[in-house]
Design an enzyme around this catalytic site. Structure first.
Site, PDB file in Angstrom:
ATOM      1  CE  LYS A 111      28.765  40.943  36.161  1.00 26.75           C
ATOM      2  NZ  LYS A 111      29.340  42.521  36.454  1.00 26.75           N
ATOM      3  CE  LYS A 191      33.871  39.070  42.554  1.00 27.04           C
ATOM      4  NZ  LYS A 191      34.319  39.892  41.906  1.00 27.04           N
ATOM      5  CE  LYS A 194      26.831  44.262  45.926  1.00 25.90           C
ATOM      6  NZ  LYS A 194      26.494  45.889  45.948  1.00 25.90           N
TER       7      LYS A 194
HETATM    8  P1  AMP Z   1      31.633  46.152  42.207  1.00 20.05           P
HETATM    9  O1  AMP Z   1      30.698  46.148  44.222  1.00 20.05           O
HETATM   10  O2  AMP Z   1      31.827  45.521  41.913  1.00 20.05           O
HETATM   11  O3  AMP Z   1      30.992  47.127  41.620  1.00 20.05           O
HETATM   12  O4  AMP Z   1      33.085  46.928  43.304  1.00 20.05           O
HETATM   13  C1  AMP Z   1      33.447  47.822  43.436  1.00 20.05           C
HETATM   14  C2  AMP Z   1      34.983  47.914  43.723  1.00 20.05           C
HETATM   15  O5  AMP Z   1      35.377  46.679  45.086  1.00 20.05           O
HETATM   16  C3  AMP Z   1      36.056  47.322  43.171  1.00 20.05           C
HETATM   17  O6  AMP Z   1      37.307  47.929  43.036  1.00 20.05           O
HETATM   18  C4  AMP Z   1      36.096  46.018  42.904  1.00 20.05           C
HETATM   19  O7  AMP Z   1      37.386  45.783  42.765  1.00 20.05           O
HETATM   20  C5  AMP Z   1      36.202  45.721  44.907  1.00 20.05           C
HETATM   21  N1  AMP Z   1      35.842  44.810  45.955  1.00 20.05           N
HETATM   22  C6  AMP Z   1      34.496  44.016  45.382  1.00 20.05           C
HETATM   23  N2  AMP Z   1      34.413  42.744  46.152  1.00 20.05           N
HETATM   24  C7  AMP Z   1      36.404  42.591  46.202  1.00 20.05           C
HETATM   25  C8  AMP Z   1      36.334  41.687  46.977  1.00 20.05           C
HETATM   26  N3  AMP Z   1      35.550  40.727  47.513  1.00 20.05           N
HETATM   27  N4  AMP Z   1      37.549  41.787  48.100  1.00 20.05           N
HETATM   28  C9  AMP Z   1      38.292  42.603  47.258  1.00 20.05           C
HETATM   29  N5  AMP Z   1      37.671  44.400  46.274  1.00 20.05           N
HETATM   30  C10 AMP Z   1      36.440  43.792  45.743  1.00 20.05           C
END
Ligand code: AMP
Ligand code: TRP
Length: 324
Positions: A111, A191, A194
């Site tokens: 980041k 991965k 967003k």
């Molecule tokens: P975030 O949107 O980054 O706050 O992520 C929220 C949750 O979703 C966290 O537990 C992340 O590890 C999971 N997560 C986000 N992106 C992925 C992905 N591409 N594959 C699997 N888990 C994800």
């Protein structure tokens, strides 16, 4: 088990969030004590977060989570900043955290890369995450693979606190879902996220034709021959298909792939059809909830319950470290 997990209110939920984390959140709430948190303090580390958007996104996310099946009768659902004890514990835990450990966090490095202004919150982010978990003495944390390093750090922080001040915190273990890392359909080397732009994720509430467009244009490969190894894009489509379709359907497509006679168009159409079957009830529930204006009440009640636990644990922490 005592479960804690958090998610940032940074806009719509996508399939990576859903299959990587939220689906486990929903399953776990039937037999465990679960606390789920919308982490708005964490979201402030995002330089482009506008105050109005943050306020709006918290509510939207609460609605999305409830539509996915988070049940406020079974679990505690609340907004992090409604329990300011998170920030106080964060400071105290920072004093048992190694600077070197924080400097090694890959999410921070990613980041911070190429940014002109790197705020201190971004560096401290994993300490606040550890505080979130430990404030409730949680022992299990359902997350996607990208959070494993932060959890490892939370365990180190718990250990160091216990060693310096006395046994209090359990060392929290991750719970990974069936697909700990779902990839982007537009670029299967990255991965689903967003941060890379709208083509790199599928939102749970997106218009149906937009979801179809993203699946239709998903990267595959050219010229399939019998026995050919699966390219990352095709493997990712199979991963998704396994999540939404019956095993026989997946098997049929696997056989067709191995024989070199799989039409990617068929694979994509089938995937879209089954995916919408999973998403449709979630989207309907979301529409129902919108009309009801329940969200404020749910979050207020959640914060009250969370705060009760947080106050008690923080009291013990303050006594152990010598603040009280
Ligand atoms: P975030 O949107 O980054 O706050 O992520 C929220 C949750 O979703 C966290 O537990 C992340 O590890 C999971 N997560 C986000 N992106 C992925 C992905 N591409 N594959 C699997 N888990 C994800
Ligand atoms: N850092 C997590 C993410 O980006 C969100 C988060 C904050 C979290 N606090 C947490 C996850 C505590 C699990 C437990 O996804």
């Amino acid at each position: 088990m005592r479960i804690f997990s958090g998610i940032q209110p940074t806009g719509e939920l996508h399939l990576g969030n859903y299959f990587g984390a939220i689906r486990q959140w929903v399953e776990l709430q039937h037999e465990n004590f679960c606390i789920y948190c919308i982490v708005d303090y964490h979201a402030l580390t995002n330089e482009s977060a506008k105050p109005e958007e943050l306020r709006h996104n918290r509510k939207e996310l609460a609605l999305d989570l409830m539509a996915c099946g988070i049940d406020p009768e079974k679990s505690i659902l609340f907004v992090q900043s409604a329990v300011p004890e998170h920030a106080e514990l964060c400071w105290i835990l920072g004093c048992v955290t190694s600077f070197g450990d924080l400097a090694r966090m890959t999410q921070f490095k990613e980041k911070a890369k190429g940014q002109q202004f790197v705020n201190g919150g971004l560096f401290y982010y994993p300490v606040l995450q550890a505080a979130d978990i430990l404030l409730y003495l949680a022992d299990h944390v359902p997350v996607g693979e990208d959070q494993l390093q932060h959890l490892e750090l939370a365990r180190r922080i718990a250990r160091r606190f216990n060693w310096r001040f006395g046994e209090l915190f359990p060392e929290p273990e991750p719970i990974l879902g069936k697909v700990p890392r779902l990839m982007s359909l537009a670029d299967p080397a990255r991965k689903m996220s967003k941060s890379y732009g709208p083509d790199h994720y599928i939102g749970l509430m997106e218009p149906e034709q937009e979801i179809w467009r993203k699946i239709r244009t998903a990267v595959t490969d050219v010229g399939l021959t019998p026995g050919q190894a699966m390219s990352p894009g095709v493997a990712n489509l199979f991963t998704l298909l396994e999540l939404v379709a019956p095993a026989e359907v997946v098997e049929e497509f696997r056989v067709a792939h191995a024989a070199g006679r799989l039409l990617y168009k068929d694979l994509k159409e089938t995937l879209f059809r089954y995916l919408m079957e999973i998403l449709r009830p979630v989207r309907e529930r979301r529409r129902e909830l919108e009309g009801k204006e329940v969200v404020e009440e749910v979050l207020a009640a959640g914060a009250e319950k969370a705060r009760k636990i947080a106050r008690q644990v923080l009291k013990e922490v303050r006594a152990l470290v010598g603040l009280d």
